[in-house]
Design a protein around this motif. Structure first.
Motif, PDB file in Angstrom:
ATOM      1  N   VAL A  16       3.879  -7.822  -8.449  1.00 27.03           N
ATOM      2  CA  VAL A  16       3.409  -9.201  -8.598  1.00 27.03           C
ATOM      3  C   VAL A  16       2.077  -9.231  -9.331  1.00 27.03           C
ATOM      4  N   LEU A  17       1.141  -8.386  -8.930  1.00 21.48           N
ATOM      5  CA  LEU A  17      -0.196  -8.415  -9.524  1.00 21.48           C
ATOM      6  C   LEU A  17      -0.181  -7.862 -10.948  1.00 21.48           C
ATOM      7  N   ALA A  18       0.596  -6.832 -11.189  1.00 21.84           N
ATOM      8  CA  ALA A  18       0.722  -6.342 -12.562  1.00 21.84           C
ATOM      9  C   ALA A  18       1.339  -7.407 -13.453  1.00 21.84           C
ATOM     10  N   GLY A  19       2.334  -8.123 -12.937  1.00 23.68           N
ATOM     11  CA  GLY A  19       2.973  -9.176 -13.708  1.00 23.68           C
ATOM     12  C   GLY A  19       2.036 -10.319 -14.035  1.00 23.68           C
ATOM     13  N   ALA A  20       1.017 -10.524 -13.196  1.00 20.74           N
ATOM     14  CA  ALA A  20       0.036 -11.587 -13.441  1.00 20.74           C
ATOM     15  C   ALA A  20      -1.041 -11.176 -14.435  1.00 20.74           C
ATOM     16  N   GLY A  21      -1.034  -9.902 -14.856  1.00 19.46           N
ATOM     17  CA  GLY A  21      -1.992  -9.453 -15.859  1.00 19.46           C
ATOM     18  C   GLY A  21      -3.137  -8.618 -15.336  1.00 19.46           C
ATOM     19  N   PHE A  22      -3.128  -8.284 -14.039  1.00 21.33           N
ATOM     20  CA  PHE A  22      -4.182  -7.421 -13.505  1.00 21.33           C
ATOM     21  C   PHE A  22      -3.946  -5.985 -13.965  1.00 21.33           C
ATOM     22  N   ALA A  23      -5.020  -5.238 -14.124  1.00 25.13           N
ATOM     23  CA  ALA A  23      -4.954  -3.821 -14.461  1.00 25.13           C
ATOM     24  C   ALA A  23      -5.036  -2.991 -13.181  1.00 25.13           C
ATOM     25  N   GLY A  24      -4.740  -1.720 -13.317  1.00 30.73           N
ATOM     26  CA  GLY A  24      -4.814  -0.827 -12.161  1.00 30.73           C
ATOM     27  C   GLY A  24      -3.474  -0.670 -11.481  1.00 30.73           C
ATOM     28  N   PRO A  25      -3.464  -0.457 -10.165  1.00 30.95           N
ATOM     29  CA  PRO A  25      -4.616  -0.533  -9.258  1.00 30.95           C
ATOM     30  C   PRO A  25      -5.321   0.807  -9.079  1.00 30.95           C
ATOM     31  N   TYR A  26      -6.498   0.729  -8.480  1.00 33.82           N
ATOM     32  CA  TYR A  26      -7.263   1.909  -8.106  1.00 33.82           C
ATOM     33  C   TYR A  26      -7.334   1.936  -6.583  1.00 33.82           C
ATOM     34  N   ARG A  27      -6.757   2.985  -6.011  1.00 36.55           N
ATOM     35  CA  ARG A  27      -6.607   3.058  -4.551  1.00 36.55           C
ATOM     36  C   ARG A  27      -7.764   3.833  -3.927  1.00 36.55           C
ATOM     37  N   HIS A  28      -8.239   3.310  -2.802  1.00 34.86           N
ATOM     38  CA  HIS A  28      -9.291   3.966  -2.024  1.00 34.86           C
ATOM     39  C   HIS A  28      -8.921   3.861  -0.548  1.00 34.86           C
ATOM     40  N   VAL A  29      -9.343   4.832   0.226  1.00 40.89           N
ATOM     41  CA  VAL A  29      -9.118   4.822   1.674  1.00 40.89           C
ATOM     42  C   VAL A  29     -10.462   4.985   2.381  1.00 40.89           C
ATOM     43  N   VAL A  30     -10.736   4.066   3.286  1.00 41.17           N
ATOM     44  CA  VAL A  30     -11.917   4.178   4.144  1.00 41.17           C
ATOM     45  C   VAL A  30     -11.449   4.812   5.449  1.00 41.17           C
ATOM     46  N   PRO A  31     -11.940   5.993   5.799  1.00 35.18           N
ATOM     47  CA  PRO A  31     -11.403   6.690   6.971  1.00 35.18           C
ATOM     48  C   PRO A  31     -11.653   5.938   8.268  1.00 35.18           C
ATOM     49  N   GLY A  32     -10.632   5.942   9.125  1.00 31.35           N
ATOM     50  CA  GLY A  32     -10.759   5.398  10.467  1.00 31.35           C
ATOM     51  C   GLY A  32     -10.844   6.541  11.469  1.00 31.35           C
ATOM     52  N   GLY A  33     -10.237   6.314  12.633  1.00 32.36           N
ATOM     53  CA  GLY A  33     -10.199   7.356  13.650  1.00 32.36           C
ATOM     54  C   GLY A  33     -11.290   7.285  14.683  1.00 32.36           C
ATOM     55  N   GLN A  34     -12.240   6.375  14.519  1.00 32.48           N
ATOM     56  CA  GLN A  34     -13.339   6.273  15.490  1.00 32.48           C
ATOM     57  C   GLN A  34     -12.797   5.775  16.835  1.00 32.48           C
ATOM     58  N   ALA A  35     -13.252   6.384  17.913  1.00 29.83           N
ATOM     59  CA  ALA A  35     -12.768   6.040  19.251  1.00 29.83           C
ATOM     60  C   ALA A  35     -13.284   4.681  19.689  1.00 29.83           C
TER      61      ALA A  35
END
Length: 280
Positions: free
Chosen positions: A197-216
């Protein structure tokens, strides 16, 4: 979206009071990640679509001159306004009651737009095209969600895990096996395919990032009840006259699972896809 399903104003009716307490938070470090990736310096404007009670908008408020949160649910916006007052950022945050499909609504242009687990409720092709037109050159849309597929075992933590499978059975036993959503049903769940959907709308990318979780974390009976009632598929209004009985059964289940009233939990990781506006 599922053929025959239409959005209606009851989708999250009655959930706002539970949302801020019940939903698991995004991973710490989300704001720092976006500040670095998008070179944010406290200037510019943020548009947060489907903002709910301000979960993302308030976390990112310090990175922009102005933040505009858009949501169709007035109770969600009231919770967002309370949160802004508590954090003393009310002067730089504006809350707009509207569906994303009603934009641009004279809101102007933006440096960044965010969608945090809300895009699947929208007319995605229409919203994607509109949001791209509202972004300044060099701007970006950021899609944020919990990291899917990760294991968050609580081995070694002091309390039992939240009995989510049993809770799911209890909800289904009361509301039926097909997922509820507002006044309609979603037998196949919400749609995927955001990339196309987003590529079809003309956006570039995507660039993926992960913010680590796991905190108790420690969660109480009331936290888990709030989580259940914050969900579209188990919103309080769906239970009708059975609401009190369902809540009594839910609390009994939680007491049996953890007589101490506490559960151990780990924060989920946060998955971030950055979609630059692209040329043209």
């Amino acid at each position: 979206m599922e053929a025959g399903w239409e959005w209606d104003a009851t989708l999250f009716a009655g959930t706002a009071a539970f949302y801020r307490r019940g939903r698991l938070p995004y991973a710490p470090g989300l704001a720092d990640l976006l500040a670095g990736v998008l070179d944010l310096d406290g200037r510019g404007r943020l548009l947060d679509l489907g903002c709910g009670p301000g979960t993302v908008a308030l976390r990112l408020a310090g990175l922009f001159d102005e933040v505009v949160g858009v949501d169709p649910d007035p109770a969600m916006l009231a919770e967002a306004a309370r949160g802004a007052a508590e954090l003393e950022v009310a002067g730089k945050v504006r809350w707009v009651r509207a569906r994303a499909e009603e934009l641009p609504a004279g809101l102007g242009d933006f440096t960044v737009a965010t969608l945090a687990q809300s895009f699947h409720w929208m007319d995605r092709e229409r919203v994607a095209a509109t949001v791209r037109s509202m972004l300044r050159p060099g701007g970006a849309l950021v899609h944020i969600s919990d990291l899917k597929g990760e294991t968050r075992a609580v081995d070694g933590l002091p309390y039992p895990p939240v009995p989510r499978a049993a809770i799911d059975r209890l909800v289904r036993g009361c509301l039926g096996p097909v997922r509820r959503a507002g006044r309609g049903l979603l037998p196949r769940g919400t749609p995927s395919g955001e990339d196309a959907v987003l590529a079809g709308a003309g956006f570039a990318g995507p660039y993926r990032h992960v913010v680590p979780g796991g905190q108790a974390m420690v969660r109480t009976w009331d936290d888990v009840v709030a989580e259940v009632f914050s969900m579209s598929f188990s919103a309080p209004h769906l239970f009708g006259a059975r609401l009190a009985g369902f809540e009594a059964d839910l609390r009994r289940l939680l007491r049996d699972a953890s007589p101490s009233g506490r559960f151990s939990e780990r924060r989920p990781g946060t998955e971030v896809f950055v979609w630059p506006r692209g040329a043209g």
